[in-house]
Design a protein around this motif. Structure first.
Motif, PDB file in Angstrom:
ATOM      1  N   ALA A  70       0.825  -1.202   0.000  1.00  0.00           N
ATOM      2  CA  ALA A  70       0.000   0.000   0.000  1.00  0.00           C
ATOM      3  C   ALA A  70       0.862   1.257   0.000  1.00  0.00           C
ATOM      4  CB  ALA A  70      -0.922  -0.006   1.217  1.00  0.00           C
ATOM      5  N   ALA A  71       1.974   1.242   0.753  1.00  0.00           N
ATOM      6  CA  ALA A  71       2.833   2.420   0.831  1.00  0.00           C
ATOM      7  C   ALA A  71       3.471   2.763  -0.512  1.00  0.00           C
ATOM      8  CB  ALA A  71       3.915   2.199   1.884  1.00  0.00           C
ATOM      9  N   LEU A  72       3.673   1.772  -1.360  1.00  0.00           N
ATOM     10  CA  LEU A  72       4.294   1.987  -2.669  1.00  0.00           C
ATOM     11  C   LEU A  72       3.283   2.132  -3.795  1.00  0.00           C
ATOM     12  CD1 LEU A  72       7.228  -0.596  -2.499  1.00  0.00           C
ATOM     13  CD2 LEU A  72       7.405   1.885  -2.318  1.00  0.00           C
ATOM     14  N   SER A  73       2.004   1.922  -3.505  1.00  0.00           N
ATOM     15  CA  SER A  73       1.004   1.792  -4.556  1.00  0.00           C
ATOM     16  C   SER A  73       0.910   3.028  -5.438  1.00  0.00           C
ATOM     17  CB  SER A  73      -0.368   1.491  -3.942  1.00  0.00           C
ATOM     18  OG  SER A  73      -1.354   1.391  -4.946  1.00  0.00           O
ATOM     19  N   TRP A  74       0.788   4.216  -4.849  1.00  0.00           N
ATOM     20  CA  TRP A  74       0.639   5.415  -5.666  1.00  0.00           C
ATOM     21  C   TRP A  74       1.885   5.695  -6.485  1.00  0.00           C
ATOM     22  CZ3 TRP A  74      -2.006   9.204  -1.631  1.00  0.00           C
ATOM     23  CH2 TRP A  74      -3.341   8.800  -1.470  1.00  0.00           C
ATOM     24  N   ARG A  75       3.055   5.516  -5.889  1.00  0.00           N
ATOM     25  CA  ARG A  75       4.308   5.731  -6.632  1.00  0.00           C
ATOM     26  C   ARG A  75       4.428   4.734  -7.783  1.00  0.00           C
ATOM     27  NH1 ARG A  75       7.879  10.107  -5.011  1.00  0.00           N
ATOM     28  NH2 ARG A  75       6.894  10.875  -3.116  1.00  0.00           N
ATOM     29  N   SER A  76       4.092   3.486  -7.504  1.00  0.00           N
ATOM     30  CA  SER A  76       4.179   2.463  -8.532  1.00  0.00           C
ATOM     31  C   SER A  76       3.188   2.730  -9.659  1.00  0.00           C
ATOM     32  CB  SER A  76       3.914   1.087  -7.908  1.00  0.00           C
ATOM     33  OG  SER A  76       3.884   0.076  -8.886  1.00  0.00           O
ATOM     34  N   GLY A  77       1.974   3.155  -9.309  1.00  0.00           N
ATOM     35  CA  GLY A  77       0.989   3.458 -10.339  1.00  0.00           C
ATOM     36  C   GLY A  77       1.420   4.601 -11.230  1.00  0.00           C
ATOM     37  N   ARG A  78       1.978   5.657 -10.617  1.00  0.00           N
ATOM     38  CA  ARG A  78       2.476   6.778 -11.426  1.00  0.00           C
ATOM     39  C   ARG A  78       3.639   6.339 -12.306  1.00  0.00           C
ATOM     40  NH1 ARG A  78       5.350  12.039  -8.831  1.00  0.00           N
ATOM     41  NH2 ARG A  78       6.876  10.407  -8.371  1.00  0.00           N
ATOM     42  N   ALA A  79       4.560   5.532 -11.742  1.00  0.00           N
ATOM     43  CA  ALA A  79       5.702   5.063 -12.530  1.00  0.00           C
ATOM     44  C   ALA A  79       5.247   4.184 -13.685  1.00  0.00           C
ATOM     45  CB  ALA A  79       6.671   4.304 -11.631  1.00  0.00           C
ATOM     46  N   ALA A  80       4.185   3.395 -13.483  1.00  0.00           N
ATOM     47  CA  ALA A  80       3.671   2.554 -14.566  1.00  0.00           C
ATOM     48  C   ALA A  80       3.172   3.417 -15.723  1.00  0.00           C
ATOM     49  CB  ALA A  80       2.553   1.665 -14.041  1.00  0.00           C
ATOM     50  N   TRP A  81       2.458   4.495 -15.411  1.00  0.00           N
ATOM     51  CA  TRP A  81       2.012   5.408 -16.460  1.00  0.00           C
ATOM     52  C   TRP A  81       3.204   6.060 -17.151  1.00  0.00           C
ATOM     53  CZ3 TRP A  81      -2.109   5.339 -19.075  1.00  0.00           C
ATOM     54  CH2 TRP A  81      -3.358   5.064 -18.519  1.00  0.00           C
ATOM     55  N   GLN A  82       4.207   6.463 -16.377  1.00  0.00           N
ATOM     56  CA  GLN A  82       5.381   7.106 -16.970  1.00  0.00           C
ATOM     57  C   GLN A  82       6.122   6.145 -17.886  1.00  0.00           C
ATOM     58  OE1 GLN A  82       7.098   8.261 -13.219  1.00  0.00           O
ATOM     59  NE2 GLN A  82       6.513  10.404 -13.453  1.00  0.00           N
ATOM     60  N   GLY A  83       6.210   4.869 -17.484  1.00  0.00           N
ATOM     61  CA  GLY A  83       6.858   3.896 -18.348  1.00  0.00           C
ATOM     62  C   GLY A  83       6.092   3.651 -19.631  1.00  0.00           C
ATOM     63  N   LEU A  84       4.770   3.587 -19.535  1.00  0.00           N
ATOM     64  CA  LEU A  84       3.952   3.354 -20.729  1.00  0.00           C
ATOM     65  C   LEU A  84       3.965   4.545 -21.669  1.00  0.00           C
ATOM     66  CD1 LEU A  84       0.799   1.530 -19.277  1.00  0.00           C
ATOM     67  CD2 LEU A  84       2.607   0.562 -20.700  1.00  0.00           C
ATOM     68  N   LEU A  85       3.989   5.755 -21.095  1.00  0.00           N
ATOM     69  CA  LEU A  85       3.932   6.964 -21.915  1.00  0.00           C
ATOM     70  C   LEU A  85       5.306   7.510 -22.272  1.00  0.00           C
ATOM     71  CD1 LEU A  85       1.016   8.812 -20.076  1.00  0.00           C
ATOM     72  CD2 LEU A  85       0.889   7.374 -22.116  1.00  0.00           C
ATOM     73  N   GLY A  86       6.364   6.944 -21.670  1.00  0.00           N
ATOM     74  CA  GLY A  86       7.716   7.410 -21.974  1.00  0.00           C
ATOM     75  C   GLY A  86       8.110   8.670 -21.248  1.00  0.00           C
ATOM     76  N   GLY A  87       7.503   8.944 -20.090  1.00  0.00           N
ATOM     77  CA  GLY A  87       7.818  10.144 -19.340  1.00  0.00           C
ATOM     78  C   GLY A  87       9.040   9.981 -18.465  1.00  0.00           C
ATOM     79  N   HIS A  88       9.495  11.101 -17.902  1.00  0.00           N
ATOM     80  CA  HIS A  88      10.650  11.110 -17.002  1.00  0.00           C
ATOM     81  C   HIS A  88      10.271  10.496 -15.660  1.00  0.00           C
ATOM     82  CE1 HIS A  88      14.201  12.478 -14.847  1.00  0.00           C
ATOM     83  NE2 HIS A  88      13.401  13.012 -13.946  1.00  0.00           N
TER      84      HIS A  88
END
Length: 439
Positions: A344-362
């Motif tokens: 749970a503590a990592l969930s929001w960070r992981s979700g944002r990182a997943a979007w960044q990886g899919l979209l090619g963001g920093h």
């Protein structure tokens, strides 16, 4: 020792006499240890475990980059000199490519007759039988990677260490052992060179290399027995940052290889490889859906506050949004409450990182709780606005407020785990100093 000019320091006669000689039937192994601002005591314990390896022909390349403080790198250089000529130290100063760049430098410095290459991190202590147990696996002609797991246990585990270890255990089956993530990897030197070494532009070079090995047709195995443990004590920001890079790198790999994963006629990946990669993406996809659901809830709450007379649609989303919010918890069901707290503590960070990886963001290399605090503030304001506007009447408005409370749990968990980590750091006594010896 090798300084920036890469001058060798001659070994003493005693060191030369202690050097291992090659033995028939045992291929040469070179181990790479990249460093950056590492504590000398942790590095020393790693080097001592490598010096105690029960293997006849092994060399160790220690590559230090970006470390400006001589009190950090000079004791390591001196310790390498004491261990013998098979331990070669390089201090490169500023160097491009971060960790991947240091590993590519080590690959270029590796002896031509090396058959197997291993990669370690400071604070990892290996079993003496590590190489003898795994190197014979490379007698299989098509094997490119063999990696054994690590026990993630600090010398004196705090509550935060226990949470981090429990959360890590939920990822040990991710990618079904196909990619070198947080293990003790051994590579066939030929495979590593044919893959072009480490991708210095990737958000997660380990995943990029792992997929390159797969696409070149190399097999990978992961024996279940741990061959070492890690002594390094993660702090909360570093723990977050590492998972962000892993998730973003994994999703970037999936984005770049979408054709090979989704089209059965693409023969660059086998069916088991496609299945393993997609299976490894499931935890990140669960977190991605959770943070997406939270965004939808905040947007719907704003609409309900601004236009309370036309807000029937958000109620229809409630079952889906509740499912999205519970997906990260369902993923770790059966692993215990410590794993649940860590996930749970990592969930929001992981979700944002997943979007960044899919979209090619920093992807940020830093952690912390700023994002969690901002989202919790947004949830609090949305809850207050909905409660005052009461757009659906008493009972249905309470359901919506309950949904927002459930979606806020990852942020609360992140703040609680961060507080636990700070207390553990404050209570932990300092490790014994690594004293330099004078000639």
């Amino acid at each position: 020792m090798n300084a920036s000019t890469r001058r060798h320091v001659a070994a003493s006669p005693a060191q030369t006499r202690g050097r291992r000689t090659a033995a028939p039937g045992w291929p040469k192994v070179t181990l790479h240890l990249p460093l950056r601002d590492e504590q000398p005591e942790l590095v020393r314990r790693t080097l001592d475990s490598l010096a105690a390896l029960d293997y006849p022909d092994v060399e160790v390349l220690v590559v230090d980059t970006h470390t400006a403080d001589p009190l950090l790198w000079e004791p390591v250089a001196e310790h390498c000199a004491r261990l013998g000529p098979q331990f070669r130290f390089f201090h490169l100063g500023p160097f491009p490519g971060f960790r991947a760049g240091a590993l590519n430098f080590a690959l270029r410095e590796t002896s031509a007759d090396t058959a197997v290459i291993g990669v370690l991190k400071a604070g990892q202590v290996v079993r003496a039988s590590w190489l003898r147990r795994l190197v014979p696996l490379f007698r299989q002609p098509g094997l490119g990677l063999a990696q054994s797991p690590l026990d993630y246990r600090a010398d004196e585990p705090s509550r935060f260490n226990q949470i981090a270890e429990a959360e890590h255990a939920t990822h040990r089956s991710d990618f079904r052992g196909l990619l070198p993530l947080s293990a003790l990897p051994l590579f066939r030197a030929e495979a590593l060179r044919l893959a072009g070494g480490w991708d210095e532009t990737s958000m997660c070079p380990e995943m990029a290399l792992g997929l390159a090995l797969l696409r070149h047709g190399w097999d990978a195995v992961s024996p279940p027995e741990p061959m070492g443990r890690t002594l390094a004590r993660d702090e909360f920001p570093q723990w977050q940052a590492r998972r962000q890079r892993q998730v973003a790198g994994g999703m970037a790999v999936l984005r770049k290889q979408a054709r090979g994963l989704l089209l059965p006629r693409d023969r660059s990946l086998t069916a088991p490889q496609r299945h393993g990669l997609l299976h490894g993406a499931l935890p990140a996809l669960a977190d991605l859906l959770a943070i997406t659901g939270l965004t939808l809830s905040l947007g719907s709450s704003a609409v309900a506050v601004i236009a309370p007379e036309d807000t029937a649609f958000p109620l229809a989303l409630m079952p889906m949004l509740l499912l999205f919010a519970l997906l990260p918890a369902l993923r770790v069901a059966g692993h215990g409450w410590l794993a649940l707290a860590g996930s749970a503590a990592l969930s929001w960070r992981s979700g944002r990182a997943a979007w960044q990886g899919l979209l090619g963001g920093h992807v940020s290399r830093n952690g912390g709780t700023r994002m969690e605090k901002l989202l919790l503030l947004g949830i609090a304001l949305a809850s207050l606005g909905v409660a005052l506007a009461n757009p659906w009447g008493g009972e249905r408005t309470l359901w919506w407020l309950g949904l927002l409370a459930v979606q806020a749990l990852p942020g609360v968990a992140a703040l609680a785990v961060a507080s636990t980590a700070r207390r553990g750091t404050a209570d932990h006594y300092a490790a014994p100093a690594f004293h330099r010896t004078m000639a």
